[in-house]
Design an enzyme around this catalytic site. Structure first.
Site, mmCIF file in Angstrom:
data_model
loop_
_atom_site.group_PDB
_atom_site.id
_atom_site.type_symbol
_atom_site.label_atom_id
_atom_site.label_comp_id
_atom_site.label_asym_id
_atom_site.label_seq_id
_atom_site.Cartn_x
_atom_site.Cartn_y
_atom_site.Cartn_z
ATOM 1 N N CYS A 138 -1.964 -2.521 7.570
ATOM 2 C CA CYS A 138 -1.304 -2.144 6.304
ATOM 3 C C CYS A 138 0.054 -2.821 6.116
ATOM 4 C CB CYS A 138 -1.161 -0.631 6.213
ATOM 5 S SG CYS A 138 -2.749 0.203 6.165
ATOM 6 N N HIS A 174 4.516 0.583 0.695
ATOM 7 C CA HIS A 174 3.072 0.575 0.967
ATOM 8 C C HIS A 174 2.520 1.899 0.462
ATOM 9 C CE1 HIS A 174 -0.775 0.577 2.760
ATOM 10 N NE2 HIS A 174 -0.476 1.400 3.751
ATOM 11 N N ASN A 194 -5.143 3.870 -0.672
ATOM 12 C CA ASN A 194 -4.516 2.961 0.285
ATOM 13 C C ASN A 194 -5.357 1.685 0.376
ATOM 14 O OD1 ASN A 194 -3.527 1.610 2.507
ATOM 15 N ND2 ASN A 194 -3.397 3.409 3.822
HETATM 16 O O1 UT7 Z 1 -1.365 2.865 5.977
HETATM 17 C C1 UT7 Z 1 -1.127 3.681 7.055
HETATM 18 C C2 UT7 Z 1 -2.377 4.461 7.219
HETATM 19 N N1 UT7 Z 1 -2.402 5.837 7.198
HETATM 20 C C3 UT7 Z 1 -1.536 6.742 6.741
HETATM 21 O O2 UT7 Z 1 -0.468 6.509 6.265
HETATM 22 C C4 UT7 Z 1 -1.985 8.153 6.861
HETATM 23 C C5 UT7 Z 1 -0.935 9.051 7.403
HETATM 24 N N2 UT7 Z 1 -1.394 10.427 7.472
HETATM 25 C C6 UT7 Z 1 -1.664 11.167 6.380
HETATM 26 O O3 UT7 Z 1 -1.545 10.686 5.267
HETATM 27 C C7 UT7 Z 1 -2.066 12.607 6.578
HETATM 28 O O4 UT7 Z 1 -1.936 12.959 7.927
HETATM 29 C C8 UT7 Z 1 -3.527 12.884 6.102
HETATM 30 C C9 UT7 Z 1 -3.595 12.781 4.582
HETATM 31 C C10 UT7 Z 1 -4.482 11.890 6.726
HETATM 32 C C11 UT7 Z 1 -3.944 14.307 6.482
HETATM 33 O O5 UT7 Z 1 -3.022 15.249 6.002
HETATM 34 P P1 UT7 Z 1 -2.473 16.397 6.946
HETATM 35 O O6 UT7 Z 1 -1.598 17.231 6.116
HETATM 36 O O7 UT7 Z 1 -1.865 15.715 8.143
HETATM 37 O O8 UT7 Z 1 -3.789 17.201 7.294
HETATM 38 P P2 UT7 Z 1 -4.477 17.461 8.720
HETATM 39 O O9 UT7 Z 1 -5.006 16.217 9.290
HETATM 40 O O10 UT7 Z 1 -3.555 18.287 9.551
HETATM 41 O O11 UT7 Z 1 -5.663 18.390 8.303
HETATM 42 C C12 UT7 Z 1 -5.472 19.703 7.754
HETATM 43 C C13 UT7 Z 1 -6.816 20.316 7.498
HETATM 44 C C14 UT7 Z 1 -7.765 20.241 8.694
HETATM 45 O O12 UT7 Z 1 -8.509 21.442 8.735
HETATM 46 P P3 UT7 Z 1 -8.117 22.622 9.760
HETATM 47 O O13 UT7 Z 1 -8.224 22.010 11.131
HETATM 48 O O14 UT7 Z 1 -6.713 22.995 9.403
HETATM 49 O O15 UT7 Z 1 -9.132 23.668 9.468
HETATM 50 C C15 UT7 Z 1 -8.699 19.104 8.333
HETATM 51 O O16 UT7 Z 1 -9.979 19.247 8.921
HETATM 52 O O17 UT7 Z 1 -7.473 19.624 6.429
HETATM 53 C C16 UT7 Z 1 -8.797 19.262 6.848
HETATM 54 N N3 UT7 Z 1 -9.162 18.018 6.166
HETATM 55 C C17 UT7 Z 1 -9.757 17.998 4.962
HETATM 56 N N4 UT7 Z 1 -10.132 18.972 4.128
HETATM 57 C C18 UT7 Z 1 -10.672 18.608 2.959
HETATM 58 C C19 UT7 Z 1 -8.988 16.744 6.609
HETATM 59 N N5 UT7 Z 1 -9.442 15.890 5.680
HETATM 60 C C20 UT7 Z 1 -9.925 16.640 4.657
HETATM 61 C C21 UT7 Z 1 -10.523 16.316 3.418
HETATM 62 N N6 UT7 Z 1 -10.864 17.344 2.608
HETATM 63 N N7 UT7 Z 1 -10.712 15.059 3.020
#
Ligand code: UT7
Length: 323
Positions: free
Chosen positions: A113, A250, A280
């Site tokens: 990225c 980004h 992204n």
């Molecule tokens: O270019 C660089 C590349 N990447 C990034 O910049 C990504 C950086 N990270 C992020 O943007 C965030 O960490 C995410 C958007 C990927 C995730 O957000 P988060 O607030 O960190 O959520 P999380 O991973 O802690 O997940 C929270 C909950 C989980 O459920 P439980 O364990 O709390 O029951 C996940 O299973 O949300 C669940 N979850 C979803 N639910 C619905 C994860 N993905 C999804 C989804 N839809 N697509």
């Protein structure tokens, strides 16, 4: 001194749009979750027969038109991608030939990225050293090909697209009011290799593999590292954040972007946002956002533009450019 001035930009998005509501039909997710956690509402997806080189070529042709130059004037082409057409040759070689650029050199860089910042940094160094005079820098990706469409933690986040910029080496007085690239800064820390990677590859598995990510880990590092590297570029140019006209980050996640905007103490209106419609697009996200803000008249001659990005590796960087 010689500086690299950006003389034209172009971008390309595949026609097909995949909305959050479309995704809900095949993945256990919701529009509300995706919008609240990322700001994304839709993404573009390349057609089956559309390759990264096709996207790159379309963006590069538009950038050349905006710059008012022909392919014979280019003597460097640097293409950033993590989704090349083939293992080798470089996708840049295909784009070079299709543009009609038959001299100079063309190669790919792989900084995920942060690819556009990396390609811009490489081109800026070629131009400043006098090794090239006019460069095409491209970020082009077809992430739809490396997404596990059953993994809701990653497949909702990415999209396909390409963006390009033409840089020209020009003699400048050498002060912060010069037009062109004023400072670039890059870092990497390979200890985080497994936080964001593709679980395939020629040497490891002879498969293309799928993108895997520890989202929280990436998030945590993104906010700290991006704010720091943005400050480094400002310091190097002898400028301060209140002089920034446009932050073009980004476009990975609106929450990360907003955190950087706030750390730089910039008003929300000074940040260019396309993540809501493009998702992204990895190395393509910054030039896609640049083109939007140039074409709608936000970015004007004389404006100070700060770009920053982080990607798998981790690798991260920033570029400060006077338009
Ligand atoms: O270019 C660089 C590349 N990447 C990034 O910049 C990504 C950086 N990270 C992020 O943007 C965030 O960490 C995410 C958007 C990927 C995730 O957000 P988060 O607030 O960190 O959520 P999380 O991973 O802690 O997940 C929270 C909950 C989980 O459920 P439980 O364990 O709390 O029951 C996940 O299973 O949300 C669940 N979850 C979803 N639910 C619905 C994860 N993905 C999804 C989804 N839809 N697509």
């Amino acid at each position: 001194m010689l500086r690299s001035r950006i003389i034209g930009c172009g971008s390309y998005l595949p026609e097909k749009v995949l909305t959050n509501d479309d995704l809900v039909k095949t993945v256990d997710t919701s529009n509300a979750w995706i919008v609240e956690r990322t700001g994304i509402t839709q993404r573009h997806i390349a057609a089956k027969d559309e390759l990264t080189s096709d996207l790159a070529l379309a963006a590069a042709e538009r950038a050349m038109k905006a710059a008012g130059i022909g392919a014979d004037e280019l003597d460097l082409l640097v293409l950033a991608t993590s989704t090349p057409d083939n293992t080798f040759p470089a996708t840049a070689a295909k784009v070079q030939a299709r543009l009609g650029m038959y001299h100079g050199t063309a190669f790919d860089v792989q900084a995920v990225c942060a690819g556009f910042i990396c390609a811009l940094t490489v081109a800026d160094n070629f131009l400043q050293s006098g090794q090239a005079k006019t460069a095409m820098v491209i970020g082009a990706e077809t992430y739809s090909r490396i997404l596990d469409w059953n993994d809701r933690t990653t497949c909702v986040l990415f999209g396909d697209g390409a963006g390009a910029a033409v840089l020209s080496a020009e003699e400048m007085p050498g002060n912060p009011s010069d037009q062109g690239v004023l400072a670039v800064r890059m870092h990497s820390d390979g200890r985080h290799y497994n936080a964001l990677y593709v679980d395939g590859g020629v040497s490891s598995s002879q498969t293309a593999g799928y993108l895997r990510m520890q989202g929280k880990e990436v998030y945590r590092h993104a906010v700290v590292n991006l704010a720091a590297v943005a400050g480094e570029a400002l310091d190097a140019a002898g400028l301060t954040s209140d002089e920034i006209d446009w932050l073009v980050p980004h476009q990975a996640n609106l929450r990360i972007m907003t955190a950087i905007q706030q750390r730089l103490d910039l008003p929300r209106e000074k940040m260019v946002v396309t993540v809501d419609r493009h998702a992204n697009t990895s190395s393509a996200s910054i030039p896609l956002a640049l083109v939007e803000a140039i074409e709608d008249g936000r970015i004007k001659t004389g404006n100070l533009v700060l770009m920053e990005a982080i990607g798998g590796g981790f690798v991260w960087g920033s570029a400060l450019v006077r338009w």
